[in-house]
Design an enzyme around this catalytic site. Structure first.
Site, PDB file in Angstrom:
ATOM      1  N   PHE A  81      31.058   9.313 -51.749  1.00 20.36           N
ATOM      2  CA  PHE A  81      30.448  10.587 -51.540  1.00 20.36           C
ATOM      3  C   PHE A  81      29.498  10.623 -50.206  1.00 20.36           C
ATOM      4  O   PHE A  81      29.270  11.645 -49.730  1.00 20.36           O
ATOM      5  CB  PHE A  81      29.711  11.186 -52.736  1.00 20.36           C
ATOM      6  CG  PHE A  81      30.493  11.323 -53.956  1.00 20.36           C
ATOM      7  CD1 PHE A  81      31.425  12.484 -54.118  1.00 20.36           C
ATOM      8  CD2 PHE A  81      30.496  10.722 -55.091  1.00 20.36           C
ATOM      9  CE1 PHE A  81      31.993  12.546 -55.262  1.00 20.36           C
ATOM     10  CE2 PHE A  81      30.918  10.828 -56.293  1.00 20.36           C
ATOM     11  CZ  PHE A  81      31.876  11.769 -56.141  1.00 20.36           C
ATOM     12  N   ALA A  82      28.944   9.575 -50.126  1.00 24.77           N
ATOM     13  CA  ALA A  82      27.672   9.549 -49.088  1.00 24.77           C
ATOM     14  C   ALA A  82      28.304   9.883 -47.700  1.00 24.77           C
ATOM     15  O   ALA A  82      29.335   9.626 -46.975  1.00 24.77           O
ATOM     16  CB  ALA A  82      27.106   8.159 -48.850  1.00 24.77           C
ATOM     17  N   TYR A 149      33.084  17.548 -38.469  1.00 22.85           N
ATOM     18  CA  TYR A 149      33.082  17.246 -39.987  1.00 22.85           C
ATOM     19  C   TYR A 149      34.377  17.077 -40.608  1.00 22.85           C
ATOM     20  O   TYR A 149      34.676  15.709 -41.116  1.00 22.85           O
ATOM     21  CB  TYR A 149      32.349  18.285 -40.846  1.00 22.85           C
ATOM     22  CG  TYR A 149      32.570  18.184 -42.098  1.00 22.85           C
ATOM     23  CD1 TYR A 149      31.896  17.243 -42.890  1.00 22.85           C
ATOM     24  CD2 TYR A 149      33.106  19.116 -43.055  1.00 22.85           C
ATOM     25  CE1 TYR A 149      32.174  16.953 -44.320  1.00 22.85           C
ATOM     26  CE2 TYR A 149      33.354  18.994 -44.368  1.00 22.85           C
ATOM     27  CZ  TYR A 149      32.881  17.854 -45.032  1.00 22.85           C
ATOM     28  OH  TYR A 149      32.892  17.672 -46.362  1.00 22.85           O
ATOM     29  N   HIS A 197      24.808  27.164 -48.574  1.00 18.87           N
ATOM     30  CA  HIS A 197      25.992  27.719 -49.494  1.00 18.87           C
ATOM     31  C   HIS A 197      26.041  29.022 -49.851  1.00 18.87           C
ATOM     32  O   HIS A 197      24.727  29.567 -50.131  1.00 18.87           O
ATOM     33  CB  HIS A 197      26.439  26.697 -50.290  1.00 18.87           C
ATOM     34  CG  HIS A 197      26.797  25.334 -49.763  1.00 18.87           C
ATOM     35  ND1 HIS A 197      26.013  24.181 -49.629  1.00 18.87           N
ATOM     36  CD2 HIS A 197      28.006  25.132 -49.145  1.00 18.87           C
ATOM     37  CE1 HIS A 197      26.610  23.318 -49.055  1.00 18.87           C
ATOM     38  NE2 HIS A 197      27.930  23.820 -48.666  1.00 18.87           N
ATOM     39  N   ARG A 290      30.280  34.250 -39.136  1.00 16.55           N
ATOM     40  CA  ARG A 290      29.721  32.765 -38.616  1.00 16.55           C
ATOM     41  C   ARG A 290      30.902  31.885 -37.854  1.00 16.55           C
ATOM     42  O   ARG A 290      31.978  31.961 -38.452  1.00 16.55           O
ATOM     43  CB  ARG A 290      29.337  32.177 -40.004  1.00 16.55           C
ATOM     44  CG  ARG A 290      28.377  30.836 -40.024  1.00 16.55           C
ATOM     45  CD  ARG A 290      27.848  30.568 -41.567  1.00 16.55           C
ATOM     46  NE  ARG A 290      29.318  29.800 -42.274  1.00 16.55           N
ATOM     47  CZ  ARG A 290      29.039  29.251 -43.423  1.00 16.55           C
ATOM     48  NH1 ARG A 290      28.047  29.263 -43.800  1.00 16.55           N
ATOM     49  NH2 ARG A 290      30.130  28.969 -44.047  1.00 16.55           N
TER      50      ARG A 290
HETATM   51  N1  UDP Z   1      28.408  33.058 -46.538  1.00 16.38           N
HETATM   52  C1  UDP Z   1      27.683  34.148 -46.090  1.00 16.38           C
HETATM   53  N2  UDP Z   1      26.186  33.807 -46.227  1.00 16.38           N
HETATM   54  C2  UDP Z   1      25.527  32.825 -46.639  1.00 16.38           C
HETATM   55  C3  UDP Z   1      26.403  31.612 -46.815  1.00 16.38           C
HETATM   56  C4  UDP Z   1      27.738  31.799 -46.730  1.00 16.38           C
HETATM   57  O1  UDP Z   1      28.083  35.139 -46.201  1.00 16.38           O
HETATM   58  O2  UDP Z   1      24.298  32.680 -46.513  1.00 16.38           O
HETATM   59  C5  UDP Z   1      29.779  32.953 -46.378  1.00 16.38           C
HETATM   60  C6  UDP Z   1      30.369  32.054 -45.512  1.00 16.38           C
HETATM   61  O3  UDP Z   1      30.429  32.793 -44.042  1.00 16.38           O
HETATM   62  C7  UDP Z   1      31.690  31.896 -45.990  1.00 16.38           C
HETATM   63  C8  UDP Z   1      31.555  31.819 -47.410  1.00 16.38           C
HETATM   64  O4  UDP Z   1      30.513  32.396 -47.656  1.00 16.38           O
HETATM   65  O5  UDP Z   1      32.707  32.963 -45.646  1.00 16.38           O
HETATM   66  C9  UDP Z   1      31.640  30.422 -47.925  1.00 16.38           C
HETATM   67  O6  UDP Z   1      30.423  29.782 -47.363  1.00 16.38           O
HETATM   68  P1  UDP Z   1      29.792  28.341 -47.900  1.00 16.38           P
HETATM   69  O7  UDP Z   1      29.117  27.828 -46.839  1.00 16.38           O
HETATM   70  O8  UDP Z   1      29.381  28.569 -49.125  1.00 16.38           O
HETATM   71  O9  UDP Z   1      31.230  27.373 -47.876  1.00 16.38           O
HETATM   72  P2  UDP Z   1      32.474  26.905 -46.720  1.00 16.38           P
HETATM   73  O10 UDP Z   1      33.440  27.916 -47.076  1.00 16.38           O
HETATM   74  O11 UDP Z   1      31.506  26.883 -45.439  1.00 16.38           O
HETATM   75  O12 UDP Z   1      32.583  25.495 -47.155  1.00 16.38           O
END
Ligand code: UDP
Length: 330
Positions: A81-82, A149, A197, A290
């Site tokens: 996992f690391a 990533y 998240h 984002r």
């Molecule tokens: N998201 C959001 N606000 C937050 C964190 C995430 O609106 O504070 C949205 C993000 O833009 C994406 C979804 O939630 O559309 C899931 O994001 P997360 O970072 O949990 O997981 P990812 O899909 O990036 O792995």
């Protein structure tokens, strides 16, 4: 004895519990940069059929440190996992990601080969697919990652194929979609600093002193304008790792599987479910998109069901409830 790298982190620690409860002894190797010693202490307290968990602090970028684990314990298989996993950070600082994720894994594989350990379950990601051509995404979907990533994880998958051909090292690569929830007994949880998240961020904003939740993007071509993701419960995810390990123990060939639910939920749906479960009206700021967020990511999980016999059982509500119970303890 199973070596779990990154076992002091969120996904790793939950897997340690499932491994112990499935009858395995575990040694955790973690540099504690993102993992927590408190998590290791919580794992040590778990009484799972007399199974033991050892902890060795060390860094995969240091070949001697990882070799020391193989010298101390007779390792049968590895679950790896690391890694660093922040998409935005990986784009800003690729060197950090290539060294830690790719070079670190090369050291791990080198140590495995020199101690004749030939089975590894690897934590891969839906980010290796990049912008989807179609959903649900099956394992045959082209892997064209759009950030560093995802590229590091794909490179490692490719390296593992070459190591199988040349050295007979068998791997299972598990491509996670959005991992959600925590241990239903709240022995360990999700602990990131800073937290990025969706679910923990929504829940944190329900507590006094919490920041207003920021919703990123409401103009996506989806049912309600917000991004759609496939939220897979952490305990279901951990079960898949044990099944993958057993698959390798039973002589399974190198393979790769999506871990998701086949279902998508929008950010707004997750937000509304959090309001329902907490019984609170949650403050929200609507923000722009984002960077790097695809509109829709949903897994086709047929292969893991058919080949591994995996069956994810927990709902989004159960994931959110466990996450909320965990947040209340912080
Ligand atoms: N998201 C959001 N606000 C937050 C964190 C995430 O609106 O504070 C949205 C993000 O833009 C994406 C979804 O939630 O559309 C899931 O994001 P997360 O970072 O949990 O997981 P990812 O899909 O990036 O792995």
């Amino acid at each position: 004895m199973i070596l779990v790298t990154g076992g002091a982190g969120y996904i790793g620690s939950h897997n340690v519990i499932t491994l112990m409860e499935s009858g395995y002894d575990v040694v955790i190797f973690d540099n504690l940069e993102l993992g927590h010693i408190e998590t290791v202490e919580a794992l040590r307290k778990i009484d799972a059929k007399g199974k033991v968990v050892d902890f060795i602090k060390g860094d995969l970028q240091n070949y001697n440190e990882i070799c020391d684990v193989f010298k101390k314990h007779k390792i049968d298989s590895v679950i790896h996992f690391a890694a660093y996993s922040q998409v935005a950070e990986s784009v800003k600082n690729p060197q950090k990601y290539y060294f830690n994720n790719v070079f670190g894994t090369l050291n791990l594989l080198k140590a495995m080969l020199s101690f004749d350990v030939k089975k590894i379950v690897f934590s891969s990601t839906a980010a290796t697919y990049g912008e989807p051509d179609y959903v649900p995404i099956d394992e045959n979907h082209p892997q064209v990652p759009i950030n560093t990533y995802g590229k590091t994880k794909l490179m490692i998958e490719n390296i593992m194929d070459d190591y199988d051909k040349a050295y007979g090292l068998k791997s299972v690569r598990l491509r996670y979609f959005n991992v959600a929830g925590v241990d239903s007994k709240i022995r360990v949880g999700e602990w990131h600093e800073p937290e990025t998240h969706l679910i923990p961020n929504i829940l944190k904003s329900t507590f006094s002193g919490g920041k207003t939740f920021q919703m990123f993007g409401t103009d996506y071509p989806t049912k309600d304008g917000t991004c759609v993701r496939d939220y897979i419960n952490i305990e279901d995810l951990a079960n898949a790792h044990v099944l993958a390990l057993k698959y390798l123990e039973n002589g399974g060939v190198t393979s790769f599987f999506n871990l998701g639910t086949n279902e998508g939920n929008s950010v707004k749906e997750v937000f509304t479910t959090c309001e329902k479960i907490t019984g609170k009206q949650i403050p929200v700021d609507i923000k722009g998109r984002r960077e790097g967020d695809p509109a829709i990511l949903i897994a086709d999980n047929k292969k893991a069901k058919e080949v591994l016999g995996w069956n994810p059982e927990k709902s989004l509500e159960e994931s959110i409830l466990s996450a909320y119970n965990w947040e209340k303890t912080l």
